[in-house]
Design an enzyme around this catalytic site. Sequence first.
Site, PDB file in Angstrom:
ATOM      1  N   CYS A   2       8.754   9.482  56.030  1.00  0.00           N
ATOM      2  CA  CYS A   2      10.005   9.487  56.801  1.00  0.00           C
ATOM      3  C   CYS A   2      11.121  10.203  56.052  1.00  0.00           C
ATOM      4  O   CYS A   2      11.135  10.277  54.838  1.00  0.00           O
ATOM      5  CB  CYS A   2      10.446   8.043  57.047  1.00  0.00           C
ATOM      6  SG  CYS A   2       9.203   7.065  57.876  1.00  0.00           S
ATOM      7  N   ARG A  27       8.502  16.886  54.884  1.00  0.00           N
ATOM      8  CA  ARG A  27       7.948  15.595  54.447  1.00  0.00           C
ATOM      9  C   ARG A  27       6.873  15.095  55.404  1.00  0.00           C
ATOM     10  O   ARG A  27       6.190  14.114  55.115  1.00  0.00           O
ATOM     11  CB  ARG A  27       9.075  14.570  54.314  1.00  0.00           C
ATOM     12  CG  ARG A  27      10.129  14.919  53.292  1.00  0.00           C
ATOM     13  CD  ARG A  27      11.383  14.051  53.456  1.00  0.00           C
ATOM     14  NE  ARG A  27      11.131  12.675  53.123  1.00  0.00           N
ATOM     15  CZ  ARG A  27      11.244  12.182  51.879  1.00  0.00           C
ATOM     16  NH1 ARG A  27      11.585  12.968  50.888  1.00  0.00           N
ATOM     17  NH2 ARG A  27      11.022  10.908  51.626  1.00  0.00           N
ATOM     18  N   TRP A  75       7.338   8.977  60.020  1.00  0.00           N
ATOM     19  CA  TRP A  75       5.894   9.169  59.802  1.00  0.00           C
ATOM     20  C   TRP A  75       5.299   7.792  59.995  1.00  0.00           C
ATOM     21  O   TRP A  75       5.505   6.892  59.165  1.00  0.00           O
ATOM     22  CB  TRP A  75       5.653   9.708  58.394  1.00  0.00           C
ATOM     23  CG  TRP A  75       4.282  10.250  58.164  1.00  0.00           C
ATOM     24  CD1 TRP A  75       3.760  11.436  58.597  1.00  0.00           C
ATOM     25  CD2 TRP A  75       3.218   9.608  57.448  1.00  0.00           C
ATOM     26  NE1 TRP A  75       2.460  11.575  58.182  1.00  0.00           N
ATOM     27  CE2 TRP A  75       2.090  10.468  57.483  1.00  0.00           C
ATOM     28  CE3 TRP A  75       3.099   8.401  56.780  1.00  0.00           C
ATOM     29  CZ2 TRP A  75       0.877  10.156  56.873  1.00  0.00           C
ATOM     30  CZ3 TRP A  75       1.891   8.091  56.165  1.00  0.00           C
ATOM     31  CH2 TRP A  75       0.805   8.953  56.223  1.00  0.00           C
ATOM     32  N   ASN A 101      13.061   4.151  55.767  1.00  0.00           N
ATOM     33  CA  ASN A 101      11.876   4.796  55.205  1.00  0.00           C
ATOM     34  C   ASN A 101      11.237   3.778  54.273  1.00  0.00           C
ATOM     35  O   ASN A 101      11.874   3.280  53.360  1.00  0.00           O
ATOM     36  CB  ASN A 101      12.254   6.065  54.426  1.00  0.00           C
ATOM     37  CG  ASN A 101      11.037   6.690  53.731  1.00  0.00           C
ATOM     38  OD1 ASN A 101       9.902   6.407  54.121  1.00  0.00           O
ATOM     39  ND2 ASN A 101      11.268   7.499  52.718  1.00  0.00           N
ATOM     40  N   GLU A 487      -9.253  21.606  42.431  1.00  0.00           N
ATOM     41  CA  GLU A 487      -7.976  21.969  43.072  1.00  0.00           C
ATOM     42  C   GLU A 487      -8.191  23.020  44.156  1.00  0.00           C
ATOM     43  O   GLU A 487      -7.613  22.937  45.241  1.00  0.00           O
ATOM     44  CB  GLU A 487      -6.996  22.471  42.008  1.00  0.00           C
ATOM     45  CG  GLU A 487      -5.671  22.983  42.527  1.00  0.00           C
ATOM     46  CD  GLU A 487      -4.866  21.941  43.291  1.00  0.00           C
ATOM     47  OE1 GLU A 487      -5.227  20.749  43.264  1.00  0.00           O
ATOM     48  OE2 GLU A 487      -3.885  22.345  43.959  1.00  0.00           O
ATOM     49  N   LYS A 491      -7.151  22.532  48.086  1.00  0.00           N
ATOM     50  CA  LYS A 491      -6.286  23.476  48.814  1.00  0.00           C
ATOM     51  C   LYS A 491      -6.932  23.883  50.133  1.00  0.00           C
ATOM     52  O   LYS A 491      -6.312  23.874  51.179  1.00  0.00           O
ATOM     53  CB  LYS A 491      -6.028  24.738  47.970  1.00  0.00           C
ATOM     54  CG  LYS A 491      -5.099  24.567  46.810  1.00  0.00           C
ATOM     55  CD  LYS A 491      -3.643  24.331  47.172  1.00  0.00           C
ATOM     56  CE  LYS A 491      -3.221  22.923  47.351  1.00  0.00           C
ATOM     57  NZ  LYS A 491      -3.197  21.933  46.360  1.00  0.00           N
ATOM     58  N   LYS A 609       4.312  15.462  52.593  1.00  0.00           N
ATOM     59  CA  LYS A 609       4.577  16.081  51.296  1.00  0.00           C
ATOM     60  C   LYS A 609       4.647  15.031  50.199  1.00  0.00           C
ATOM     61  O   LYS A 609       4.252  15.262  49.080  1.00  0.00           O
ATOM     62  CB  LYS A 609       5.886  16.876  51.324  1.00  0.00           C
ATOM     63  CG  LYS A 609       6.196  17.585  50.018  1.00  0.00           C
ATOM     64  CD  LYS A 609       5.111  18.565  49.636  1.00  0.00           C
ATOM     65  CE  LYS A 609       5.326  19.170  48.267  1.00  0.00           C
ATOM     66  NZ  LYS A 609       4.167  19.970  47.830  1.00  0.00           N
TER      67      LYS A 609
HETATM   68  C1  AGP Z   1      -1.579  18.429  47.088  1.00  0.00           C
HETATM   69  O1  AGP Z   1      -1.653  19.721  47.678  1.00  0.00           O
HETATM   70  C2  AGP Z   1      -1.303  17.361  48.115  1.00  0.00           C
HETATM   71  N1  AGP Z   1      -0.150  17.645  48.872  1.00  0.00           N
HETATM   72  C3  AGP Z   1      -1.339  15.966  47.541  1.00  0.00           C
HETATM   73  O2  AGP Z   1      -2.635  15.751  47.035  1.00  0.00           O
HETATM   74  C4  AGP Z   1      -0.338  15.664  46.408  1.00  0.00           C
HETATM   75  O3  AGP Z   1      -0.687  16.378  45.250  1.00  0.00           O
HETATM   76  C5  AGP Z   1      -0.416  14.161  46.101  1.00  0.00           C
HETATM   77  O4  AGP Z   1       0.003  13.456  47.248  1.00  0.00           O
HETATM   78  C6  AGP Z   1       0.451  13.748  44.906  1.00  0.00           C
HETATM   79  O5  AGP Z   1       1.792  14.021  45.186  1.00  0.00           O
HETATM   80  P1  AGP Z   1       2.856  13.960  43.972  1.00  0.00           P
HETATM   81  O6  AGP Z   1       2.472  15.026  43.001  1.00  0.00           O
HETATM   82  O7  AGP Z   1       4.179  14.216  44.623  1.00  0.00           O
HETATM   83  O8  AGP Z   1       2.775  12.595  43.363  1.00  0.00           O
END
Ligand code: AGP
Length: 614
Positions: A2, A27, A75, A101, A487, A491, A609
């Site tokens: 949120c 977000r 959200w 939130n 990673e 992605k 995010k």
């Molecule tokens: C990564 O591309 C994702 N968006 C997700 O895995 C992210 O890395 C994870 O939620 C951790 O977020 P943070 O680094 O803000 O703690």
Amino acid sequence: MCGIVGYIGKRNAYPILIKGLKRLEYRGYDSAGIALLNSKNELNVYKTKGKVSNLEHFAKDKDCNGTIGIAHTRWATHGEPNQINAHPHYSESKNIALIHNGIIENYADLKENLTRKGIHFQSNTDTEVIVQLIEYLLQKNDTDLLTAVQLALSHVVGAYAIAVIDRNNPDVIVAARKSSPLVVGIGDDEFFIASDASPIVEYTKKMVFIDNEEVAYIKRGEELKIVNLNNVEIKPEIEEVMLDIGQLEKGGYEHFMLKEIFEQPACIENCMKGRVNIAHDSIKLSALIDFHDKLVGAKRIIILACGTSWHSGMIGKYLFETYCKIPVEVEYASEFRYRSNVVGENDVVIAVSQSGETADTLAAVELAKEKGAFVYGICNSVGSSIPRATHTGSYIHVGPEIGVASTKAFSGQVTVLVMLALALAKSKNAISDKDYFEIIAELAKIPEKMKKVLQMNEKIADLAKIFTYAHNFIYLGRGYCFPVALEGALKLKEISYIHAEGYPAAEMKHGPIALIDDEMPVVVIATQNALYEKVVSNMQEVKARKGRIIALISEGDEKIKDIANFCIEVPQTLECLEPLITTIPLQLLAYHIAVCKGKNVDQPRNLAKSVTVE
Ligand code: AGP
């Protein structure tokens, strides 16, 4: 997660609030709403399912006047995404509106108690309980809005960042937080509130980051007042947030993600600024200077993180064990916090988080502190909850990362981990001068080498077209590039929705090789390092089973060109710095495949995010 925005001042609130919601779209959300108090003290609440543009369309012929308002992107956690469950929520009298939130864990009990007292609920959300409780306490105790909010929050268990407006108090916004982020911007006869700095920074750089169980009382014409739930006044700590609005725009790129991939050379230079001193062959991290004995005395390092940050943490493991000779465990924060773990005062815990708001990582940090560990944060968002919860730390300084798929933050995290490992190894006399100076000198060259890799963008875009319809991918790497394989797979998964898995290359023989056929693209990180020959033989095993190989190879490597179906050449660098080079082609490959598939690259489905709820 949120997003919260609020305004009180001399201007019409509506445009400021709508623009603020759009700055928070990254977000992730599924509905949006706004509450405005007009000059006749009428409280107008508009809310719709879907995007902020739906809200604008709904509100375009309605009364959107008023110099005070709150707005929200939701959200969904409790109650499906729909108009009724969207925020703001009204109290029963419709005099009070609230946005939230977080998650109220004891909402069912509170709702049952209020229902028994004759209060009728409109929605299936946990949030509505707060606004109904505030009004109930306001009326029952015949008290003021601030006191009612403090009382209500003292009954609440869970996480919250809330903002409340009341048509009977038209010059006031009351806001409060626990675990979920909240910022107050201080303008000229006007105030702003938001979940982070991005909706505020174009109006003012003077901000106060609200701490846990603090309540902001914002009254037109008065100074900002902050109190705790027991009404003890707290002096606001005003910070200058130097966030450039340009950083929040796409800067001519089609997506934030592509912009952030291309920002990496500059970001890494920024990350090293003031820390890596080439002239004097030294690395200086203030946190290591301030807490030298704690860090040098660590008997074990535990790295806590989620997602991409967990992958950079894995690279940290290889760095600390190789150069500092300290055993390292890398833990998913969500597992660490619920497992009966053995953590104590001889442990240094490193929490890695781009947003600094990931609920599981924050909770794991609090647990580690309770058990006596020394906690070091590596974060990007200045003033966010995790840096405020840790004993010390280092910001990665890569600027706001808007694309949900993390790219430049990964590189920033790895860079800080390299600097911390080198500086700590030097302090412990655990690294030879040769290695120390060689790595520092090479680290300074990384931004230029990154720029060279980025020149492969068009070639990678062409390659992506071939794999747009693949249903599965396997990513293989060894050593420092095993986390890079993980990673790269993440992605691809999170933005193209193609299933992908990362493995240590040698692991293929223990099952995954059964998946290999001419339908299975296999990305192999095969740069020329100590494990090169072993990776080459793994590639031969894949080739023998008709797997289609995309190989990341060192510039000038002719040998692998006879084995792989497609090759992407990257500049040679030291093995411990390879993740900073080899991750970029994988980011670009995932990006271009997702674009070819017409996916919403910056806001992939189901993702947020910052995962500020469990
Ligand atoms: C990564 O591309 C994702 N968006 C997700 O895995 C992210 O890395 C994870 O939620 C951790 O977020 P943070 O680094 O803000 O703690």
